[in-house]
Scaffold this motif. Structure first.
Motif, PDB file in Angstrom:
ATOM      1  N   LEU A   1       0.839  -1.189   0.000  1.00  0.00           N
ATOM      2  CA  LEU A   1       0.000   0.000   0.000  1.00  0.00           C
ATOM      3  C   LEU A   1       0.878   1.245   0.000  1.00  0.00           C
ATOM      4  O   LEU A   1       1.769   1.392   0.828  1.00  0.00           O
ATOM      5  CB  LEU A   1      -0.908   0.018   1.238  1.00  0.00           C
ATOM      6  N   PHE A   2       0.639   2.127  -0.953  1.00  0.00           N
ATOM      7  CA  PHE A   2       1.327   3.421  -1.020  1.00  0.00           C
ATOM      8  C   PHE A   2       0.278   4.478  -0.717  1.00  0.00           C
ATOM      9  O   PHE A   2      -0.662   4.669  -1.492  1.00  0.00           O
ATOM     10  CB  PHE A   2       1.939   3.640  -2.412  1.00  0.00           C
ATOM     11  N   THR A   3       0.388   5.136   0.435  1.00  0.00           N
ATOM     12  CA  THR A   3      -0.620   6.099   0.861  1.00  0.00           C
ATOM     13  C   THR A   3       0.016   7.199   1.673  1.00  0.00           C
ATOM     14  O   THR A   3       1.150   7.070   2.124  1.00  0.00           O
ATOM     15  CB  THR A   3      -1.739   5.392   1.674  1.00  0.00           C
ATOM     16  N   LYS A   4      -0.701   8.266   1.868  1.00  0.00           N
ATOM     17  CA  LYS A   4      -0.235   9.358   2.700  1.00  0.00           C
ATOM     18  C   LYS A   4      -0.680   9.115   4.132  1.00  0.00           C
ATOM     19  O   LYS A   4      -1.823   8.742   4.373  1.00  0.00           O
ATOM     20  CB  LYS A   4      -0.817  10.684   2.212  1.00  0.00           C
ATOM     21  N   ILE A   5       0.222   9.349   5.064  1.00  0.00           N
ATOM     22  CA  ILE A   5      -0.114   9.249   6.479  1.00  0.00           C
ATOM     23  C   ILE A   5       0.162  10.605   7.095  1.00  0.00           C
ATOM     24  O   ILE A   5       1.263  11.137   6.964  1.00  0.00           O
ATOM     25  CB  ILE A   5       0.734   8.164   7.192  1.00  0.00           C
TER      26      ILE A   5
END
Length: 91
Positions: free
Chosen positions: A83-87
């Protein structure tokens, strides 16, 4: 928030390192990830009725995260999901 953010980053680093080590097939998902907080109740409350929850459960959610979970469960053992996501602070 800080504790959850550190835990998610740690999981991401471990998954990437594991993938690099094994060079297995992977599915990359780019999208949203969320934290669902669910309260378990004994019974559904009536309008304007106050009630206490029996338990509070936190689960990872979001469209992309849920889709990758399904892919991971349905795919062969030699594949993984990343998963490539902004945190960050978006509250």
């Amino acid at each position: 928030k800080q504790c959850i953010r550190k835990q998610l980053r740690s999981m991401s680093v471990r998954a990437t390192a594991e993938h690099e080590k094994t060079k297995e097939k992977a599915v990359l998902g780019v999208g949203s990830c969320g934290l669902d907080i669910m309260a378990r109740l004994k019974e559904f409350p009536q309008p304007d009725e106050k009630t206490r929850s029996e338990a509070l459960v936190m689960e990872v959610g979001g469209n992309c995260a849920n889709a990758l979970t399904a892919v991971s469960r349905l795919s062969e053992a030699s594949s993984s999901s990343i998963l490539f996501t902004k945190i960050g602070d978006d509250a």
